[in-house]
Scaffold this motif. Structure first.
Motif, PDB file in Angstrom:
ATOM      1  N   PRO A 293       0.798  -1.237   0.000  1.00  9.21           N
ATOM      2  CA  PRO A 293       0.000   0.000   0.000  1.00  9.21           C
ATOM      3  C   PRO A 293       0.821   1.273   0.000  1.00  9.21           C
ATOM      4  O   PRO A 293       0.341   2.322  -0.432  1.00  9.21           O
ATOM      5  N   CYS A 294       2.057   1.223   0.493  1.00  6.06           N
ATOM      6  CA  CYS A 294       2.886   2.432   0.536  1.00  6.06           C
ATOM      7  C   CYS A 294       3.452   2.804  -0.826  1.00  6.06           C
ATOM      8  O   CYS A 294       3.947   3.925  -1.002  1.00  6.06           O
ATOM      9  N   VAL A 525      -1.479  -0.193   7.072  1.00  9.69           N
ATOM     10  CA  VAL A 525      -0.044  -0.446   7.225  1.00  9.69           C
ATOM     11  C   VAL A 525       0.355  -0.092   8.648  1.00  9.69           C
ATOM     12  O   VAL A 525      -0.269   0.769   9.284  1.00  9.69           O
ATOM     13  N   PRO A 526       1.384  -0.722   9.185  1.00  9.82           N
ATOM     14  CA  PRO A 526       1.823  -0.391  10.547  1.00  9.82           C
ATOM     15  C   PRO A 526       2.300   1.052  10.629  1.00  9.82           C
ATOM     16  O   PRO A 526       2.761   1.637   9.635  1.00  9.82           O
ATOM     17  N   PRO A 527       2.199   1.672  11.804  1.00  6.80           N
ATOM     18  CA  PRO A 527       2.642   3.065  11.947  1.00  6.80           C
ATOM     19  C   PRO A 527       4.117   3.268  11.626  1.00  6.80           C
ATOM     20  O   PRO A 527       4.512   4.364  11.226  1.00  6.80           O
ATOM     21  N   SER A 528       4.928   2.236  11.786  1.00  2.70           N
ATOM     22  CA  SER A 528       6.348   2.392  11.488  1.00  2.70           C
ATOM     23  C   SER A 528       6.619   2.571  10.003  1.00  2.70           C
ATOM     24  O   SER A 528       7.641   3.138   9.615  1.00  2.70           O
ATOM     25  N   LEU A 529       5.707   2.103   9.130  1.00  3.59           N
ATOM     26  CA  LEU A 529       5.892   2.235   7.689  1.00  3.59           C
ATOM     27  C   LEU A 529       5.220   3.481   7.127  1.00  3.59           C
ATOM     28  O   LEU A 529       5.635   3.979   6.080  1.00  3.59           O
ATOM     29  N   ASP A 532       3.356   9.430   9.431  1.00  2.00           N
ATOM     30  CA  ASP A 532       2.984  10.805   9.129  1.00  2.00           C
ATOM     31  C   ASP A 532       2.127  11.326  10.276  1.00  2.00           C
ATOM     32  O   ASP A 532       1.207  10.644  10.737  1.00  2.00           O
ATOM     33  N   PHE A 533       2.431  12.546  10.749  1.00  3.22           N
ATOM     34  CA  PHE A 533       1.729  13.058  11.918  1.00  3.22           C
ATOM     35  C   PHE A 533       0.236  13.236  11.637  1.00  3.22           C
ATOM     36  O   PHE A 533      -0.592  13.120  12.551  1.00  3.22           O
ATOM     37  N   ARG A 534      -0.127  13.487  10.388  1.00  5.99           N
ATOM     38  CA  ARG A 534      -1.548  13.632  10.063  1.00  5.99           C
ATOM     39  C   ARG A 534      -2.275  12.303  10.163  1.00  5.99           C
ATOM     40  O   ARG A 534      -3.413  12.232  10.649  1.00  5.99           O
ATOM     41  N   ALA A 535      -1.613  11.239   9.725  1.00  4.86           N
ATOM     42  CA  ALA A 535      -2.235   9.915   9.842  1.00  4.86           C
ATOM     43  C   ALA A 535      -2.449   9.545  11.307  1.00  4.86           C
ATOM     44  O   ALA A 535      -3.497   9.002  11.690  1.00  4.86           O
ATOM     45  N   THR A 536      -1.452   9.844  12.141  1.00  5.31           N
ATOM     46  CA  THR A 536      -1.595   9.569  13.576  1.00  5.31           C
ATOM     47  C   THR A 536      -2.748  10.361  14.172  1.00  5.31           C
ATOM     48  O   THR A 536      -3.529   9.841  14.982  1.00  5.31           O
ATOM     49  N   ARG A 537      -2.884  11.603  13.748  1.00  2.84           N
ATOM     50  CA  ARG A 537      -3.964  12.442  14.277  1.00  2.84           C
ATOM     51  C   ARG A 537      -5.327  11.932  13.829  1.00  2.84           C
ATOM     52  O   ARG A 537      -6.289  11.929  14.608  1.00  2.84           O
ATOM     53  N   ARG A 563      -1.828  -3.420  15.066  1.00  2.00           N
ATOM     54  CA  ARG A 563      -0.655  -3.943  15.775  1.00  2.00           C
ATOM     55  C   ARG A 563       0.432  -4.336  14.780  1.00  2.00           C
ATOM     56  O   ARG A 563       0.170  -4.849  13.699  1.00  2.00           O
ATOM     57  N   GLU A 564       1.668  -4.089  15.169  1.00  2.00           N
ATOM     58  CA  GLU A 564       2.806  -4.467  14.341  1.00  2.00           C
ATOM     59  C   GLU A 564       2.852  -5.984  14.194  1.00  2.00           C
ATOM     60  O   GLU A 564       2.659  -6.724  15.166  1.00  2.00           O
TER      61      GLU A 564
END
Length: 702
Positions: A293-294, A525-529, A532-537, A563-564
């Motif tokens: 997906p990335c 996708v896992p947050p490590s991949l 982006d701060f917007r995705a986290t928000r 979860r990873e």
């Protein structure tokens, strides 16, 4: 009786009786500026003196000095008893300070109100609505109203609480000298100006409004509360969009989550065509091990996969088919372009019949025929249209099938297509098929590539097959900029879940406020991949919305899906000792390998295990189960088991089987009582309350 001039004669009919001797005298040595009878006790009177004292006398006890308190810094000019509370009264003086008193605790005021006005002239309680106090100052044209309902009945420990904010005001044109509340209407006021004019004023009621977590609206007016769903009547006849909050709640309840297949199975009423195509892309990427997906088409073609030395695209001349008498049809092929075609859903060359059958099952006959034509497979295109005509009973598809099988280079055929083109406005794929067969070069492809009625996936796939490198780069960059600016989710096939993809999602959220879909696609996708701060928000906002809507099961599924992979979840709850407050984490319970307690064996499946019955720090016993009264012993893994956490968590049988769930200890978050998990579960199958004696906590209802 009224006179002839509409005036009243208030003179007594009999001669007045002169009273010279009072029945009772109170405060003989002080000047009394104000007084008020107590409503609940007709024999009691409150007196305000010029010497700043507030006194209460019981006329039944003439010789009693009464109750007194040093009330203000100046002479008390007025007293007003609360008509809704017999134990409370308000007083004021010339410095603009109003004090509220409770007769049960008369030593100090329970509330101090600063009106920010000098020279108070009058105060008065609303006799219909409790807690509303009006105040009027000298030489002013404003009546101030104070809502003291929230400040009354504080209790023993709260006193002298200052209030400086008024709830509303009423302004008159002339200077006011007095006011009076209406006896039956809480929002009407009678005012008297300094020139003698009387005015009846209606006060505008402040309307409180509140939204519920399920999208309902509640409003209040006076003593009435109205609640219900928000509905806007459609008087113009145009289609209106429902509230996005209600849409997201309904989607979440119907299973809109990280389950891509379940999202695809949702009806068109729940998901727009744009969202459907986004999840089709996510489904295609998730099923192909060569895609991620990335990585969008832009990164596959120009940034990561294409190598200028060994994998540059190269034109291949395809011989013409006899039925069309075409000289050549040039298309381009490379490993990178093949991946792009797979990401667009064009796996035609792998198994054409299976590919067409899948589209026909989705009733996309014209799209299936167009893709077959784009691969110059005229036979399968004609068969697909014939099957469509038999199912949908459209005779036009039979004529189109006959037209596809004709000689496209013949002038008569091209003239017929020109006349047929106007009849194919509702079938963009069939129109593109004829246009492709009539084209003789790259310039004629632009009408197909720019037809917005054709899916962006198919247009990009067509470009990856028939455009050269330079033209393909320009087309991909152009479409990517357009989709990012418009916030079109189809553009994710070009950008992927990258920084540019986050820009696209941000535009989509600004356009639709659909943070739910954006949070879900970011969670693929896992947050490590995708850091982006917007995705986290967006994800955190959606998690908070799920909690606000009380959809905790959906919130838990979202957290599990994010979860990873191959990584154990982080601990969120730690048990601590009741005596020393030390954590009972695994690292604290493990014996030191340099002590005598440390043992190892060669076979990892026969590791030594020990039960801990006391805190390793203070040696005090662990809590006991509320049902079996035995200590909540911990099943202790060995050091080799603990170190295996750094390896494969899911394939470690020692760690997975080291502790049985029946022996885990659980507790209520309210009363803190608990025990072994198996015992607690058995108890609450037949009991709703806490198993500890004399504990009234309803643990099961929490």
């Amino acid at each position: 009786m009224p006179n002839s001039d509409n005036s009243f004669n208030i003179s007594p009919a009999d001669s007045a009786v002169m009273v010279t001797t009072p029945l009772i005298e109170i405060a003989p040595s002080e000047t009394i500026n104000s007084l008020s009878w107590l409503d609940h006790s007709p024999s009691c009177i409150a007196v305000g003196t010029s010497s700043k004292w507030l006194r209460i006398y019981d006329l039944r006890k003439a010789r009693s000095p009464g109750r007194a308190v040093y009330a203000h810094s100046k002479a008390i000019l007025g007293i007003s008893c609360d008509p809704f509370n017999n134990e409370q009264m308000a007083t004021f003086c010339d410095d603009g300070i109003i004090k509220l008193w409770d007769l049960r605790r008369f030593s100090e005021p329970i509330l101090t109100l600063n009106t920010n006005s000098k020279g108070l002239a009058q105060i008065g309680w609303n006799s219909i609505r409790s807690g509303i106090l009006g105040s009027l100052s000298k030489d002013e044209n404003v009546v101030k109203f104070w809502d003291l309902k929230g400040y009354q009945n504080f209790g023993e420990g709260s006193s002298d609480i200052p209030v400086t904010k008024r709830c509303r005001t009423h302004s008159a044109k002339e200077t006011l000298s007095s006011f009076s509340w209406h006896p039956t209407n809480e929002n009407q006021l009678l005012t008297l100006t300094s020139i003698g004019s009387v005015e009846v004023t209606t006060l505008n009621e402040t309307v409180p409004i509140s939204w519920s977590c399920h999208g309902d609206l509640a409003t209040g007016y006076g003593k009435f509360v109205m609640e219900g769903s928000v509905f806007t009547p459609n008087t113009t006849g145009e289609s209106t969009s429902p509230d996005i909050c209600n849409v997201m709640i309904n989607r979440a309840k119907k299973g809109y989550s990280l389950d891509i297949q379940k999202n695809l199975d949702m009806s068109s009423d729940d998901l727009s065509p744009e969202l459907k195509r986004m999840w089709v892309w996510a489904h295609t990427v998730s099923r192909n091990n060569n895609l991620h997906p990335c990585n969008g088409i832009r990164s596959i073609l120009f940034l990561k996969i294409v190598d200028s030395r060994g994998q540059a695209t190269s034109p291949i001349s395809l011989p013409s088919l006899a039925a069309h008498s075409r000289k050549s049809t040039v298309f381009y092929n490379s490993p990178a372009r093949k991946l792009c075609l797979e990401q667009c859903g064009w796996s035609y060359e792998t198994d054409p019949e299976a590919f067409l059958k899948q589209l026909e099952q989705q009733r996309q006959y014209d799209r299936a025929a167009a893709i077959a034509v784009f691969h110059l497979d005229i036979r399968n295109a004609v068969l697909s249209l014939q099957r469509s005509a038999s199912v949908s009973h459209e005779p036009n598809f039979l004529f189109v099938a006959m037209g596809l099988s004709a000689d496209t280079t013949d002038n008569l055929w091209q003239d017929s297509y020109t006349q047929l083109r106007s009849q194919l406005e509702n079938h963009p794929y069939l129109r593109a098929s004829f246009l492709f067969l009539c084209s003789d070069g790259l310039d004629n492809y632009q009408e197909i590539l720019n037809d917005t009625n054709i899916s962006l996936f198919d247009r990009v796939a067509f470009a990856c097959r028939y455009l050269p490198d330079t033209a393909l780069r320009e087309y991909v960059e152009k479409k990517m900029q357009q989709t990012v600016l418009s916030g079109n989710l189809e553009g994710l096939i070009l950008t992927g879940l990258s920084g540019v993809g986050a820009d696209l999602l941000e535009k989509y959220v600004d356009r639709t406020a659909d943070v739910q879909s954006v949070a879900l696609v970011c969670s693929l996708v896992p947050p490590s991949l995708f850091n982006d701060f917007r995705a986290t928000r967006w994800v955190e906002s959606y998690r908070q919305l799920l909690d606000f809507w009380q959809l905790w099961h959906e919130r838990a599924l979202l957290d599990i899906g994010r979860r990873e992979p191959n990584r154990p979840p982080k601990a969120q709850v730690y048990a601590r000792c009741n005596y020393c407050n030390q954590s009972l984490a695994l690292s604290n319970l493990l014996p030191n390998k340099h002590t005598d307690q440390y043992r190892t064996r060669t076979n990892a499946t026969q590791c030594y295990q020990q039960r801990v019955s006391s805190c390793p720090s203070c040696k005090n016993p662990l809590p006991h189960c509320a049902l079996c009264l035995l200590p909540l012993n911990c099943l202790l893994p060995t050091y080799s088991t603990q170190t295996s956490r750094a390896g494969n968590y899911e394939s470690n049988p020692i760690l997975n089987n080291s502790t049985s769930f029946d022996n885990w200890f659980t507790w209520c978050h309210t009363c803190r009582h608990g025990g072994h998990a198996n015992h607690i579960l058995q108890w609450f199958q037949t009991h709703p309350n806490c198993p500890v004696a004399d504990c009234s906590c309803q643990c099961l209802s929490l």
